[in-house]
Design an enzyme around this catalytic site. Structure first.
Site, short mmCIF file in Angstrom:
data_model
loop_
_atom_site.label_atom_id
_atom_site.label_comp_id
_atom_site.label_asym_id
_atom_site.label_seq_id
_atom_site.Cartn_x
_atom_site.Cartn_y
_atom_site.Cartn_z
N GLY A 176 -38.59 -21.90 34.79
CA GLY A 176 -38.78 -20.61 35.45
C GLY A 176 -39.83 -19.72 34.82
O GLY A 176 -40.13 -18.65 35.36
N GLY A 212 -41.53 -26.44 33.79
CA GLY A 212 -42.46 -27.31 34.47
C GLY A 212 -43.76 -26.56 34.68
O GLY A 212 -44.79 -26.82 34.04
N ARG A 213 -43.67 -25.55 35.54
CA ARG A 213 -44.85 -24.78 35.94
C ARG A 213 -45.68 -24.28 34.75
O ARG A 213 -46.90 -24.40 34.74
CB ARG A 213 -44.37 -23.57 36.76
CG ARG A 213 -45.44 -22.82 37.50
CD ARG A 213 -44.83 -21.57 38.16
NE ARG A 213 -43.55 -21.85 38.79
CZ ARG A 213 -43.42 -22.31 40.04
NH1 ARG A 213 -44.48 -22.51 40.76
NH2 ARG A 213 -42.23 -22.54 40.53
N CYS A 227 -51.08 -30.42 62.23
CA CYS A 227 -50.79 -29.68 63.46
C CYS A 227 -49.65 -28.68 63.23
O CYS A 227 -48.58 -28.80 63.82
CB CYS A 227 -50.44 -30.63 64.59
SG CYS A 227 -51.73 -31.83 64.88
N GLU A 228 -49.86 -27.79 62.32
CA GLU A 228 -48.91 -26.74 61.94
C GLU A 228 -49.76 -25.54 61.62
O GLU A 228 -50.66 -25.64 60.78
CB GLU A 228 -48.15 -27.12 60.66
CG GLU A 228 -46.98 -28.04 60.82
CD GLU A 228 -45.76 -27.33 61.35
OE1 GLU A 228 -45.70 -26.08 61.25
OE2 GLU A 228 -44.87 -28.01 61.87
C1 LIG Z 1 -37.29 -27.03 39.05
C2 LIG Z 1 -36.49 -26.94 37.83
C3 LIG Z 1 -37.09 -26.65 36.60
C4 LIG Z 1 -38.55 -26.31 36.44
O1 LIG Z 1 -38.86 -25.08 36.99
P1 LIG Z 1 -40.26 -24.37 36.65
O2 LIG Z 1 -40.23 -23.14 37.48
O3 LIG Z 1 -41.33 -25.31 37.02
O4 LIG Z 1 -40.28 -24.08 35.19
C5 LIG Z 1 -36.30 -26.68 35.48
N1 LIG Z 1 -34.98 -26.96 35.55
C6 LIG Z 1 -34.37 -27.25 36.71
C7 LIG Z 1 -32.92 -27.55 36.72
C8 LIG Z 1 -35.10 -27.23 37.89
O5 LIG Z 1 -34.48 -27.49 39.05
#
Ligand SMILES: *Cc1c(COP(=O)(O)O)cnc(C)c1O
Length: 427
Positions: A233, A277-278, A344-345
């Protein structure tokens, strides 16, 4: 935010050649940038017991995962293919966290069998674990933030009560007591409030909520919580006027809170984990796409050779913004355009009413911040196939790490064993 100036430099010197050599469109990921963010994590949390489990769904490409595995990152998975990817990247045992989410018995069994740490997100998962030959000795429990945390929740997720993830706090002790009876000895807690936060508060709140639960579990069940996972997050500044997430400051505030908590309760502080992740790969990717058509209607449209099959976010989330630059466009006047794909959206758009340097057919557009939740979210609706992925190495070489999807791939699942179930009553 536009990509870092150093990535822009590295990219600028290869992008034309890469586009000619590999063809467009493609996602390109910057190895140096990813490594720099790994360093940022390690430096921010130096001295604090911590672990980062990269969320595989953000960038599920083995070449990218390998960079992170080599830097000591673990992986957060929630499906069998993701588990396989993490294992192929070199992770094993508790380097892998398997976050359950409406998980089947078969998937749980495979996760447990692989030695991954299971993050239990509902009591129903515990029932399924209980039926396995060996219940893991260590489990993590995902806690539901509850409705009183409404204000801080990510509005895209809807209200807190609608969140499907996690065990409501008032059920947690009951679920953990059951786990104890099943032989679980080591406990961790997890909570993820949302995604894309650029402020520290959601993470400090998560920490406080989990530490409160740890105190409760200790008092009621004698459980010493060994680690708290604050989820993913952590946001990145997609817009030019947004500021980067203050990771070092977050680490400092977390350290302070843990020290105080440790003193107050006379127990050893739990290890802090993240599963970003992000933040880790997002800013280190661009989608490179070529202009196919200039179209004048009520608005000016720039049609490119990538579609939402390559990048869903702008279509999926109305507020999603991806910065766009035009390669080699210095000195051109600006115009306001919609940048669109070929699906096509009508929401197959990378930008709406965006001021960009005037472009013409054949120009290369760079769509920024596609290192996470971009290629991996792609789909093949309308027969629009997913693009290739390239890796930009620090020495300036560019490596193909996934080819573009072909028609053969698109038709592959039609090649199935013929099978037909007879109509009822027909033998
Ligand atoms: C999607 C997800 C993440 C990664 O989220 P980011 O916003 O990319 O950091 C981490 N943990 C869980 C359980 C997720 O579903």
């Amino acid at each position: 935010m536009p990509i870092s100036s150093s990535f822009e430099r590295r990219l600028g010197s290869v992008v034309t050649r890469a586009a000619e050599h590999f063809g467009t469109p493609f996602h390109l990921y910057d190895v140096q940038g990813i490594k720099d963010t790994c360093d940022e994590f390690d430096q921010a949390f130096a001295g604090t017991p911590y672990r980062e489990y990269f969320a595989v769904k953000a960038l599920p490409n083995p070449a990218a995962l390998k960079i992170l595995a080599d830097r000591g990152f673990g992986f957060d998975c929630s499906s069998l293919p993701e588990l396989t990817l993490a294992r192929q990247a070199g992770a094993s045992g508790h380097d892998i966290c398997f976050t359950s989410n409406n998980t089947s018995s078969a998937e749980l069994e495979a996760a447990v069998g692989s030695g991954a740490l299971v993050n239990v997100d509902d009591e129903a998962v515990l029932d399924k674990l209980a039926a396995l030959p060996d219940v893991p000795r260590t489990l993590c429990f995902r806690v539901h933030p509850g409705k009183d945390r409404q204000g801080i929740l990510d509005s895209r997720l809807g209200d807190a009560e609608s969140a499907k993830f996690g065990i409501p706090a008032d059920r947690l002790a009951h679920v953990c007591a059951r786990a104890q009876r099943l032989g679980v000895e080591s406990f961790g807690l997890h909570m993820m409030l949302g995604s894309g936060y650029l402020t520290l508060e959601p993470f400090l709140l998560t920490l406080d909520l989990l530490l409160d639960q740890a105190v409760r579990l200790r008092a009621e069940l004698g459980i010493e919580v060994g680690f708290v996972n604050l989820g993913g997050g952590l946001g990145i500044p997609y817009r030019p006027d947004e500021r980067p997430f203050a990771l070092a400051e977050l680490a400092g505030r977390i350290r302070g809170r843990l020290e105080e908590w440790e003193k107050r309760h006379g127990v050893t502080r739990p290890r802090v984990c993240f599963e970003s992740g992000r933040f880790v790969t997002g800013p280190h990717g661009v989608l490179v796409t070529r202009v196919l058509n200039r179209m004048s209607k009520f608005r000016e449209f720039v049609g490119v050779d990538a579609s939402m099959s390559a990048l869903m976010r702008p279509a999926l989330y109305e507020s999603a913004y991806h910065h766009i630059t035009v390669h080699d466009s210095a000195g051109r006047p600006c115009e306001v355009v919609d940048v669109v794909g070929s699906l096509c959206e009508n929401n197959d758009k990378f930008a709406r009413q965006r001021a960009l340097p005037a472009v013409s057919e054949g120009d290369l557009l760079l769509i920024h911040d596609t290192g996470a939740h971009a290629h991996s979210m792609g789909f093949t609706y309308n027969g629009r196939l997913r693009p290739q992925e390239l890796l930009l190495h620090p020495d300036g070489s560019v490596e193909r790490i996934r080819r573009a999807e072909s028609q053969q791939d698109y038709f592959a699942t039609l090649d199935c064993t013929p099978a037909r179930l007879a109509a009822p009553g027909v033998t």
